[in-house]
Write a protein that holds these residues in place. Structure first.
Motif, PDB file in Angstrom:
ATOM      1  N   ALA A 176       0.837  -1.202   0.000  1.00 40.76           N
ATOM      2  CA  ALA A 176       0.000   0.000   0.000  1.00 40.76           C
ATOM      3  C   ALA A 176       0.872   1.252   0.000  1.00 40.76           C
ATOM      4  O   ALA A 176       2.016   1.224   0.464  1.00 40.76           O
ATOM      5  N   ALA A 177       0.300   2.331  -0.528  1.00 39.67           N
ATOM      6  CA  ALA A 177       0.965   3.631  -0.522  1.00 39.67           C
ATOM      7  C   ALA A 177      -0.087   4.722  -0.354  1.00 39.67           C
ATOM      8  O   ALA A 177      -1.184   4.628  -0.908  1.00 39.67           O
ATOM      9  N   LEU A 178       0.242   5.721   0.454  1.00 39.89           N
ATOM     10  CA  LEU A 178      -0.617   6.882   0.670  1.00 39.89           C
ATOM     11  C   LEU A 178       0.242   8.116   0.484  1.00 39.89           C
ATOM     12  O   LEU A 178       1.333   8.213   1.056  1.00 39.89           O
ATOM     13  N   GLN A 179      -0.221   9.039  -0.366  1.00 40.96           N
ATOM     14  CA  GLN A 179       0.473  10.310  -0.559  1.00 40.96           C
ATOM     15  C   GLN A 179      -0.501  11.458  -0.375  1.00 40.96           C
ATOM     16  O   GLN A 179      -1.655  11.372  -0.793  1.00 40.96           O
ATOM     17  N   ALA A 180       0.002  12.534   0.243  1.00 38.58           N
ATOM     18  CA  ALA A 180      -0.779  13.761   0.398  1.00 38.58           C
ATOM     19  C   ALA A 180      -0.054  14.885  -0.328  1.00 38.58           C
ATOM     20  O   ALA A 180       1.178  14.972  -0.281  1.00 38.58           O
ATOM     21  N   ARG A 181      -0.821  15.739  -0.989  1.00 41.15           N
ATOM     22  CA  ARG A 181      -0.306  16.873  -1.748  1.00 41.15           C
ATOM     23  C   ARG A 181      -1.232  18.067  -1.511  1.00 41.15           C
ATOM     24  O   ARG A 181      -2.364  17.893  -1.067  1.00 41.15           O
ATOM     25  N   VAL A 182      -0.785  19.250  -1.868  1.00 45.54           N
ATOM     26  CA  VAL A 182      -1.622  20.441  -1.745  1.00 45.54           C
ATOM     27  C   VAL A 182      -2.847  20.319  -2.648  1.00 45.54           C
ATOM     28  O   VAL A 182      -3.951  20.708  -2.272  1.00 45.54           O
ATOM     29  N   SER A 183      -2.665  19.775  -3.846  1.00 45.70           N
ATOM     30  CA  SER A 183      -3.781  19.566  -4.774  1.00 45.70           C
ATOM     31  C   SER A 183      -3.502  18.314  -5.593  1.00 45.70           C
ATOM     32  O   SER A 183      -2.368  17.819  -5.628  1.00 45.70           O
ATOM     33  N   VAL A 184      -4.512  17.833  -6.266  1.00 43.23           N
ATOM     34  CA  VAL A 184      -4.365  16.654  -7.109  1.00 43.23           C
ATOM     35  C   VAL A 184      -3.305  16.887  -8.182  1.00 43.23           C
ATOM     36  O   VAL A 184      -2.554  15.980  -8.529  1.00 43.23           O
ATOM     37  N   CYS A 185      -3.217  18.110  -8.698  1.00 41.90           N
ATOM     38  CA  CYS A 185      -2.284  18.432  -9.776  1.00 41.90           C
ATOM     39  C   CYS A 185      -0.856  18.695  -9.296  1.00 41.90           C
ATOM     40  O   CYS A 185       0.066  18.760 -10.103  1.00 41.90           O
ATOM     41  N   SER A 186      -0.642  18.845  -8.008  1.00 42.53           N
ATOM     42  CA  SER A 186       0.680  19.160  -7.472  1.00 42.53           C
ATOM     43  C   SER A 186       1.647  17.999  -7.683  1.00 42.53           C
ATOM     44  O   SER A 186       1.283  16.828  -7.511  1.00 42.53           O
ATOM     45  N   THR A 187       2.895  18.331  -8.025  1.00 40.14           N
ATOM     46  CA  THR A 187       3.919  17.296  -8.171  1.00 40.14           C
ATOM     47  C   THR A 187       4.651  17.031  -6.860  1.00 40.14           C
ATOM     48  O   THR A 187       5.315  16.013  -6.722  1.00 40.14           O
ATOM     49  N   GLU A 188       4.517  17.937  -5.886  1.00 42.02           N
ATOM     50  CA  GLU A 188       5.231  17.803  -4.620  1.00 42.02           C
ATOM     51  C   GLU A 188       4.441  16.939  -3.630  1.00 42.02           C
ATOM     52  O   GLU A 188       3.301  17.240  -3.295  1.00 42.02           O
ATOM     53  N   VAL A 189       5.072  15.866  -3.166  1.00 38.84           N
ATOM     54  CA  VAL A 189       4.474  15.006  -2.147  1.00 38.84           C
ATOM     55  C   VAL A 189       4.835  15.584  -0.786  1.00 38.84           C
ATOM     56  O   VAL A 189       6.006  15.734  -0.453  1.00 38.84           O
ATOM     57  N   LEU A 190       3.824  15.930   0.021  1.00 40.77           N
ATOM     58  CA  LEU A 190       4.058  16.528   1.329  1.00 40.77           C
ATOM     59  C   LEU A 190       4.089  15.498   2.448  1.00 40.77           C
ATOM     60  O   LEU A 190       4.770  15.678   3.452  1.00 40.77           O
ATOM     61  N   VAL A 191       3.333  14.432   2.295  1.00 44.61           N
ATOM     62  CA  VAL A 191       3.319  13.336   3.265  1.00 44.61           C
ATOM     63  C   VAL A 191       3.285  12.034   2.475  1.00 44.61           C
ATOM     64  O   VAL A 191       2.519  11.905   1.515  1.00 44.61           O
ATOM     65  N   ASP A 192       4.121  11.085   2.896  1.00 43.61           N
ATOM     66  CA  ASP A 192       4.191   9.799   2.209  1.00 43.61           C
ATOM     67  C   ASP A 192       4.197   8.681   3.237  1.00 43.61           C
ATOM     68  O   ASP A 192       5.008   8.688   4.172  1.00 43.61           O
TER      69      ASP A 192
END
Length: 127
Positions: free
Chosen positions: A47-63
């Motif tokens: 499993a993998a969970l990623q959080a970003r500012v928006s769906v279109c953002s390339t920067e992963v803020l939490v992984d």
């Protein structure tokens, strides 16, 4: 999915669940994947969970991912446990964004299990 938590609040709304992570707090949150109210055998899954500012953002803020054990995948119990130390969450800047969690079955099939808003709340009390 149902869960217990420490360091996070997960509010479920339909198929989405909004996550609030508290900066500087230990995360220990378990989702249990069930089918017809019976835990699914997730042996060999990842499993993998990623959080970003928006769906279109390339920067992963939490992984979180099972590759680095920040998601621990269970066996016949259907459990997926998100885990981060207080030091790891202290390094995450406060933000509001979105996330999703993808599960890969042992046959390689990828499914999105949960998604929603993700908020990291800044820590006020610090040592």
């Amino acid at each position: 999915m149902v869960g217990t938590f420490s360091g996070m609040i997960v509010g479920k709304a339909g198929l989405d669940a909004n996550i609030t992570l508290f900066q500087g707090k230990t995360v220990d949150y378990t989702f249990i994947l069930k089918e017809n109210n019976i835990p699914v055998d997730v042996t060999g899954w990842s499993a993998a969970l990623q959080a970003r500012v928006s769906v279109c953002s390339t920067e992963v803020l939490v992984d979180f991912n099972s590759g680095d054990s920040s998601i621990v995948v269970g066996t016949t119990d259907g459990k997926f446990t998100l885990a981060k130390t207080d030091a790891e969450t202290a390094a995450i800047d406060a933000f509001e964004g979105v996330y999703d969690m993808e599960i890969t079955k042992d046959d390689g099939t990828v499914v999105q299990s949960i998604s929603g808003k993700f908020t990291c709340v800044a820590e006020v009390t610090r040592a």
